[in-house]
Design a protein around this motif. Structure first.
Motif, PDB file in Angstrom:
ATOM      1  N   THR A 152       0.821  -1.120   0.127  1.00 40.24           N
ATOM      2  CA  THR A 152      -0.053  -0.020  -0.002  1.00 40.24           C
ATOM      3  C   THR A 152       1.135   1.276   0.050  1.00 40.24           C
ATOM      4  O   THR A 152       2.205   1.126   0.195  1.00 40.24           O
ATOM      5  N   ALA A 153       0.269   2.539  -0.097  1.00 37.96           N
ATOM      6  CA  ALA A 153       0.827   3.701   0.114  1.00 37.96           C
ATOM      7  C   ALA A 153       0.028   4.560   0.727  1.00 37.96           C
ATOM      8  O   ALA A 153      -1.306   4.220   0.945  1.00 37.96           O
ATOM      9  N   SER A 154       0.686   5.898   0.949  1.00 41.03           N
ATOM     10  CA  SER A 154      -0.078   6.833   1.865  1.00 41.03           C
ATOM     11  C   SER A 154       0.048   8.101   1.338  1.00 41.03           C
ATOM     12  O   SER A 154       1.217   8.673   1.646  1.00 41.03           O
ATOM     13  N   LEU A 155      -1.149   8.885   0.798  1.00 39.68           N
ATOM     14  CA  LEU A 155      -0.850  10.289   0.512  1.00 39.68           C
ATOM     15  C   LEU A 155      -0.621  11.228   1.629  1.00 39.68           C
ATOM     16  O   LEU A 155       0.156  11.981   1.596  1.00 39.68           O
ATOM     17  N   ALA A 156      -1.445  10.854   2.846  1.00 35.40           N
ATOM     18  CA  ALA A 156      -1.130  11.709   3.882  1.00 35.40           C
ATOM     19  C   ALA A 156       0.090  11.569   4.414  1.00 35.40           C
ATOM     20  O   ALA A 156       0.740  12.617   4.997  1.00 35.40           O
ATOM     21  N   ASP A 157       0.624  10.369   4.494  1.00 28.51           N
ATOM     22  CA  ASP A 157       2.128  10.137   5.109  1.00 28.51           C
ATOM     23  C   ASP A 157       3.304  10.873   4.142  1.00 28.51           C
ATOM     24  O   ASP A 157       3.920  11.331   4.575  1.00 28.51           O
ATOM     25  N   ALA A 158       3.064  10.907   3.168  1.00 22.63           N
ATOM     26  CA  ALA A 158       3.768  11.770   1.906  1.00 22.63           C
ATOM     27  C   ALA A 158       3.638  13.099   2.045  1.00 22.63           C
ATOM     28  O   ALA A 158       4.716  13.838   2.186  1.00 22.63           O
ATOM     29  N   ASN A 159       2.570  13.494   2.506  1.00 23.74           N
ATOM     30  CA  ASN A 159       2.442  14.965   2.661  1.00 23.74           C
ATOM     31  C   ASN A 159       3.242  15.487   3.957  1.00 23.74           C
ATOM     32  O   ASN A 159       3.612  16.471   3.973  1.00 23.74           O
ATOM     33  N   ALA A 160       3.154  14.559   4.850  1.00 25.41           N
ATOM     34  CA  ALA A 160       3.816  14.676   6.189  1.00 25.41           C
ATOM     35  C   ALA A 160       4.967  14.601   6.405  1.00 25.41           C
ATOM     36  O   ALA A 160       5.657  15.446   7.170  1.00 25.41           O
ATOM     37  N   ASP A 161       5.646  13.441   5.696  1.00 28.19           N
ATOM     38  CA  ASP A 161       6.960  13.080   6.184  1.00 28.19           C
ATOM     39  C   ASP A 161       8.089  13.585   5.244  1.00 28.19           C
ATOM     40  O   ASP A 161       9.380  13.480   5.698  1.00 28.19           O
TER      41      ASP A 161
END
Length: 318
Positions: A152-161
Motif C-alpha cells: 500500500t501507499a499513503s498520500l497523507a504520510d507523503a504529505n507529512a513526512d
C-alpha cells in the motif's frame, strides 16, 4: 580503471563502519540468485542518463522520497487504486517526482535477466540511486539489498513526512531526526542537490522575499520565475547540475542556495551545520565518503510493516 579503484576503497570504508540495521540487508543478496541483476540496472541507468542527464537526479529523488515515507519499500511507485490514494499526487511529488518509466524499464529487464520476479522495486530504487551518483561523477558506495515492496501507499504520510523546500533549519533537523537520521546526515544528504533541477514553485518565494540570497543570483532567476508565472519552469540546483561535486556547498557559502531549505543549512542559525557546509565545500573526499555512509543509513530505514512482497510490476501490487 580509476572509477573501479575509487568504488573498491569506498566499499572497504563503509562496510567497516555500517552494520545492517535490519539484519537482513546484505551487499551480496543477489549474487547467487541473479548475478546479472546489478549490471542490468546500471546499464539502463547509464542509457537513461546519457539520453537525459537530469534523470540521475530524478532516480536519486525517487529513492529519497521512498525511504522518507514509511521506510524504503517502493511505496512511491504505486499508482492509486480503489483502496488507497498513493504518494504520486502528494504536495511534494505532484508534477515533480519522475523517472517511473525508467524504473519500469529496469524492472522488465531484471525480470528477464533473472528468469523471474526476483529483484524488488525498492531495491531497484536503491541501486539506481547509487548508480546515478556514480555515473554523474560521484562515489560508488556499497548498496545493501534484500528489501520487500509494500502492499500500500499513503498520500497523507507523503504529505507529512517528506521535507519541505520552505522549511527552516529547526524543521529540517526535526524531520530528519524523526527518521533516525542526525544533523550530519541532513547536511550530507542535502548534498544530493549537487545534481538536478527544481521547479519555480519551490523557490519563487525565496528569490523575491528572502534576505540571505545573493542579489545578482536572485535577479538571474526572476526572468524564468516571475511572481505569477508558470510554477513548473525549472532552474538548476547548483551551477554544475549534471556533475556530483561540492559546488552545491560552495554556493551555500555565497548565499546562492536555490531553495530556502538549502540556504538554511548555512544561514539557519546552527553553527555546526554551517561549519559542515564549509567543510564539505572544501573537501570532496570527505563529502563522498560521508554521503555513501548516510545513503546506506537512509536506505536501512525499515518499512512500516513486515508484510511485503516482490512486485512483478512496480506500479501495482501482485
Amino acid at each position: 580503471m580509476a572509477g573501479i579503484v575509487r568504488c573498491f576503497v569506498t566499499l572497504l570504508i563503509i562496510v567497516v563502519l555500517i552494520p545492517t540495521s535490519s539484519g537482513q540487508l546484505t551487499a551480496d543478496f543477489y549474487d547467487k540468485v541473479c548475478p546479472q541483476a546489478l549490471p542490468t540496472v546500471k546499464s539502463i541507468v547509464q542509457r537513461a542518463i546519457m539520453s537525459e542527464p537530469r534523470m540521475g537526479a530524478s532516480l536519486l529523488r525517487l529513492h529519497f522520497h521512498d525511504c522518507f515515507v514509511n521506510g524504503c519499500d517502493g511505496s512511491d511507485l504505486l499508482d492509486d487504486t480503489a483502496n488507497f490514494i498513493g504518494e504520486k499526487t502528494s504536495i511534494h511529488n505532484l508534477n515533480s517526482l519522475r523517472g517511473f518509466d525508467v524504473v519500469d524499464e529496469i524492472k522488465a529487464a531484471v525480470n528477464s535477466a533473472c528468469n523471474g520476479n526476483v529483484v524488488s522495486c525498492a531495491d531497484i530504487l536503491a541501486i539506481a540511486a547509487r548508480d546515478s551518483i556514480n555515473i554523474l561523477g560521484g562515489p560508488c558506495y556499497n548498496v545493501l539489498l534484500g528489501r520487500k515492496d509494500s502492499l500500500t501507499a499513503s498520500l497523507a504520510d507523503a504529505n507529512a513526512d517528506i521535507p519541505s523546500p520552505f522549511s527552516n533549519f529547526a524543521g529540517l533537523l526535526s524531520n530528519f531526526q524523526s527518521h533516525g537520521l542526525d544533523l550530519k546526515d541532513l547536511i550530507v544528504l542535502s548534498g544530493g542537490h549537487s545534481i538536478g533541477l527544481a521547479r519555480c514553485a519551490t523557490f519563487t518565494p525565496r528569490i523575491y522575499n528572502d534576505t540571505d540570497i545573493n542579489p545578482s543570483f536572485a535577479t538571474s532567476l526572476k526572468n524564468a520565475c516571475p511572481v505569477n508565472g508558470d510554477g513548473n519552469n525549472t532552474a538548476p540546483l547548483d551551477a554544475t547540475t549534471t556533475i556530483f561535486d561540492t559546488v552545491y556547498f560552495k554556493g551555500l557559502t555565497r548565499q546562492k542556495g536555490l531553495l530556502h531549505s538549502d540556504q538554511e543549512l548555512f544561514n539557519g542559525g546552527n553553527s555546526q551545520s554551517a561549519n559542515l557546509v564549509t567543510y564539505y565545500s572544501n573537501n570532496r573526499a570527505a563529502f563522498w565518503e560521508d554521503f555513501g555512509y548516510s545513503m546506506i543509513k537512509m536506505g536501512n530505514l525499515p518499512p512500516a510493516t513486515s508484510n511485503g512482497q516482490v512486485r512483478l510490476n512496480c506500479r501495482k501490487v501482485n
